[in-house]
Design a protein around this motif. Sequence first.
Motif, mmCIF file in Angstrom:
data_model
loop_
_atom_site.group_PDB
_atom_site.id
_atom_site.type_symbol
_atom_site.label_atom_id
_atom_site.label_comp_id
_atom_site.label_asym_id
_atom_site.label_seq_id
_atom_site.Cartn_x
_atom_site.Cartn_y
_atom_site.Cartn_z
ATOM 1 N N VAL A 209 30.064 48.115 50.630
ATOM 2 C CA VAL A 209 30.539 47.054 49.731
ATOM 3 C C VAL A 209 32.072 46.986 49.728
ATOM 4 O O VAL A 209 32.670 45.911 49.839
ATOM 5 C CB VAL A 209 30.026 47.288 48.296
ATOM 6 N N LEU A 210 32.704 48.149 49.611
ATOM 7 C CA LEU A 210 34.172 48.188 49.585
ATOM 8 C C LEU A 210 34.766 47.732 50.917
ATOM 9 O O LEU A 210 35.805 47.063 50.947
ATOM 10 C CB LEU A 210 34.654 49.599 49.245
ATOM 11 N N LYS A 211 34.105 48.081 52.017
ATOM 12 C CA LYS A 211 34.592 47.660 53.330
ATOM 13 C C LYS A 211 34.525 46.145 53.474
ATOM 14 O O LYS A 211 35.471 45.496 53.942
ATOM 15 C CB LYS A 211 33.768 48.332 54.421
ATOM 16 N N GLY A 212 33.398 45.570 53.062
ATOM 17 C CA GLY A 212 33.262 44.116 53.129
ATOM 18 C C GLY A 212 34.184 43.411 52.152
ATOM 19 O O GLY A 212 34.778 42.376 52.459
ATOM 20 N N LEU A 213 34.339 43.993 50.955
ATOM 21 C CA LEU A 213 35.209 43.405 49.943
ATOM 22 C C LEU A 213 36.665 43.456 50.368
ATOM 23 O O LEU A 213 37.436 42.528 50.067
ATOM 24 C CB LEU A 213 35.028 44.142 48.613
ATOM 25 N N GLY A 214 37.051 44.514 51.093
ATOM 26 C CA GLY A 214 38.443 44.647 51.506
ATOM 27 C C GLY A 214 38.901 43.525 52.405
ATOM 28 O O GLY A 214 39.986 42.967 52.219
ATOM 29 N N SER A 215 38.066 43.165 53.373
ATOM 30 C CA SER A 215 38.450 42.091 54.290
ATOM 31 C C SER A 215 38.501 40.739 53.596
ATOM 32 O O SER A 215 39.315 39.879 53.932
ATOM 33 C CB SER A 215 37.456 42.033 55.463
ATOM 34 N N VAL A 216 37.638 40.546 52.588
ATOM 35 C CA VAL A 216 37.622 39.285 51.853
ATOM 36 C C VAL A 216 38.751 39.240 50.829
ATOM 37 O O VAL A 216 39.398 38.204 50.640
ATOM 38 C CB VAL A 216 36.261 39.093 51.158
ATOM 39 N N ALA A 217 38.987 40.373 50.160
ATOM 40 C CA ALA A 217 39.980 40.413 49.089
ATOM 41 C C ALA A 217 41.384 40.117 49.599
ATOM 42 O O ALA A 217 42.183 39.493 48.893
ATOM 43 C CB ALA A 217 39.950 41.778 48.404
ATOM 44 N N ILE A 218 41.698 40.564 50.809
ATOM 45 C CA ILE A 218 43.033 40.327 51.364
ATOM 46 C C ILE A 218 43.339 38.835 51.427
ATOM 47 O O ILE A 218 44.478 38.410 51.202
ATOM 48 C CB ILE A 218 43.133 40.955 52.774
ATOM 49 N N LEU A 219 42.323 38.030 51.683
ATOM 50 C CA LEU A 219 42.521 36.586 51.811
ATOM 51 C C LEU A 219 42.350 35.854 50.490
ATOM 52 O O LEU A 219 43.201 35.049 50.095
ATOM 53 C CB LEU A 219 41.529 36.026 52.842
ATOM 54 N N PHE A 220 41.264 36.144 49.777
ATOM 55 C CA PHE A 220 40.900 35.330 48.626
ATOM 56 C C PHE A 220 41.566 35.757 47.317
ATOM 57 O O PHE A 220 41.778 34.913 46.447
ATOM 58 C CB PHE A 220 39.376 35.331 48.452
ATOM 59 N N TYR A 221 41.874 37.027 47.137
ATOM 60 C CA TYR A 221 42.497 37.459 45.886
ATOM 61 C C TYR A 221 43.892 36.863 45.711
ATOM 62 O O TYR A 221 44.209 36.326 44.646
ATOM 63 C CB TYR A 221 42.536 38.982 45.800
ATOM 64 N N PRO A 222 44.766 36.942 46.741
ATOM 65 C CA PRO A 222 46.071 36.259 46.589
ATOM 66 C C PRO A 222 45.919 34.753 46.418
ATOM 67 O O PRO A 222 46.659 34.133 45.654
ATOM 68 C CB PRO A 222 46.790 36.593 47.902
ATOM 69 N N THR A 223 44.936 34.167 47.119
ATOM 70 C CA THR A 223 44.697 32.732 46.987
ATOM 71 C C THR A 223 44.283 32.374 45.565
ATOM 72 O O THR A 223 44.710 31.341 45.020
ATOM 73 C CB THR A 223 43.603 32.278 47.967
ATOM 74 N N ALA A 224 43.467 33.226 44.950
ATOM 75 C CA ALA A 224 43.029 32.978 43.568
ATOM 76 C C ALA A 224 44.219 32.974 42.613
ATOM 77 O O ALA A 224 44.321 32.113 41.734
ATOM 78 C CB ALA A 224 42.018 34.039 43.145
ATOM 79 N N VAL A 225 45.130 33.926 42.784
ATOM 80 C CA VAL A 225 46.325 33.989 41.931
ATOM 81 C C VAL A 225 47.202 32.763 42.163
ATOM 82 O O VAL A 225 47.719 32.148 41.217
ATOM 83 C CB VAL A 225 47.115 35.283 42.211
ATOM 84 N N ILE A 226 47.383 32.392 43.427
ATOM 85 C CA ILE A 226 48.205 31.235 43.767
ATOM 86 C C ILE A 226 47.626 29.960 43.166
ATOM 87 O O ILE A 226 48.360 29.106 42.657
ATOM 88 C CB ILE A 226 48.326 31.101 45.302
ATOM 89 N N GLU A 227 46.293 29.823 43.203
ATOM 90 C CA GLU A 227 45.667 28.624 42.659
ATOM 91 C C GLU A 227 45.885 28.514 41.154
ATOM 92 O O GLU A 227 46.150 27.420 40.641
ATOM 93 C CB GLU A 227 44.171 28.627 42.982
ATOM 94 N N VAL A 228 45.782 29.626 40.453
ATOM 95 C CA VAL A 228 46.005 29.595 38.996
ATOM 96 C C VAL A 228 47.435 29.172 38.693
ATOM 97 O O VAL A 228 47.683 28.321 37.829
ATOM 98 C CB VAL A 228 45.708 30.974 38.373
ATOM 99 N N VAL A 229 48.391 29.758 39.404
ATOM 100 C CA VAL A 229 49.798 29.425 39.184
ATOM 101 C C VAL A 229 50.082 27.972 39.523
ATOM 102 O O VAL A 229 50.873 27.296 38.849
ATOM 103 C CB VAL A 229 50.700 30.367 40.014
#
Length: 237
Positions: free
Chosen positions: A45-65
């Motif tokens: 789970v952490l391995k799969g989440l790591g590859s996704v989080a690098i892309l989508f987590y910063p994007t989520a923050v950027i979208e809110v801002v």
Amino acid sequence: MKKREYIDSVHFYGRIWCILALVVFLMVPTAMCLHFGVWPEAGIVLKGLGSVAILFYPTAVIEVVSYAPLLGAGGTYLSFITGNITNLKMPCALNAMENAKVRANSEEGEVISTIAIATSAIVTTIVIAVFVVIFAFIPSFKDLVSQENSAWSMTFKQVTLTIFGSLAATYFVKHWKIAIFPIAAVSIVLIFAGTLPVGTLIFVGVALSLIGAQVMYKLKIVGHDDEKKEAGTADAK
């Protein structure tokens, strides 16, 4: 209710509903795991989440801002709970505020944006429910829509472009001087980085728009005279 009390209540209930929505989302895979008695390993789970989080987590923050100043507090919470912000919620909110001739960061804009987004969410739910029923009872209609050579298929592919094209054209015409730099800059970015995520591209566009507008204001290319002309045009209409 005073503005401060209204904003505080929006943030209070908005956080509660966001947490509840997150719990509901997580309950779907949890319920499946409980039903089938199969649980994924933490390492996988952490391995799969790591590859996704690098892309989508910063994007989520950027979208809110990027979205919050345009949608307001109530509109932001409602949009992120119901989803489909870029394609539907934001165009509806901006168009409603444009028709009402209110600014996005005003008290009126806050109310209009929230009402527009809520209406959009209700209409979307109704439309989805209607088509689910149609697809369930008329299988041939589903085949007609999904076929690549179908006229319906080509129409659906152009919906997003049509919405943003008509919405953007209004602002480009009204603020054509300010629009030149961000359009040119974003076009260059897409040429060399066409796979850039939408959230990141929006943030880049917003940043370039602010920088371009500030530079043009300092150079006196645009100024208060343009705002007065636009206000006069809006009043005349």
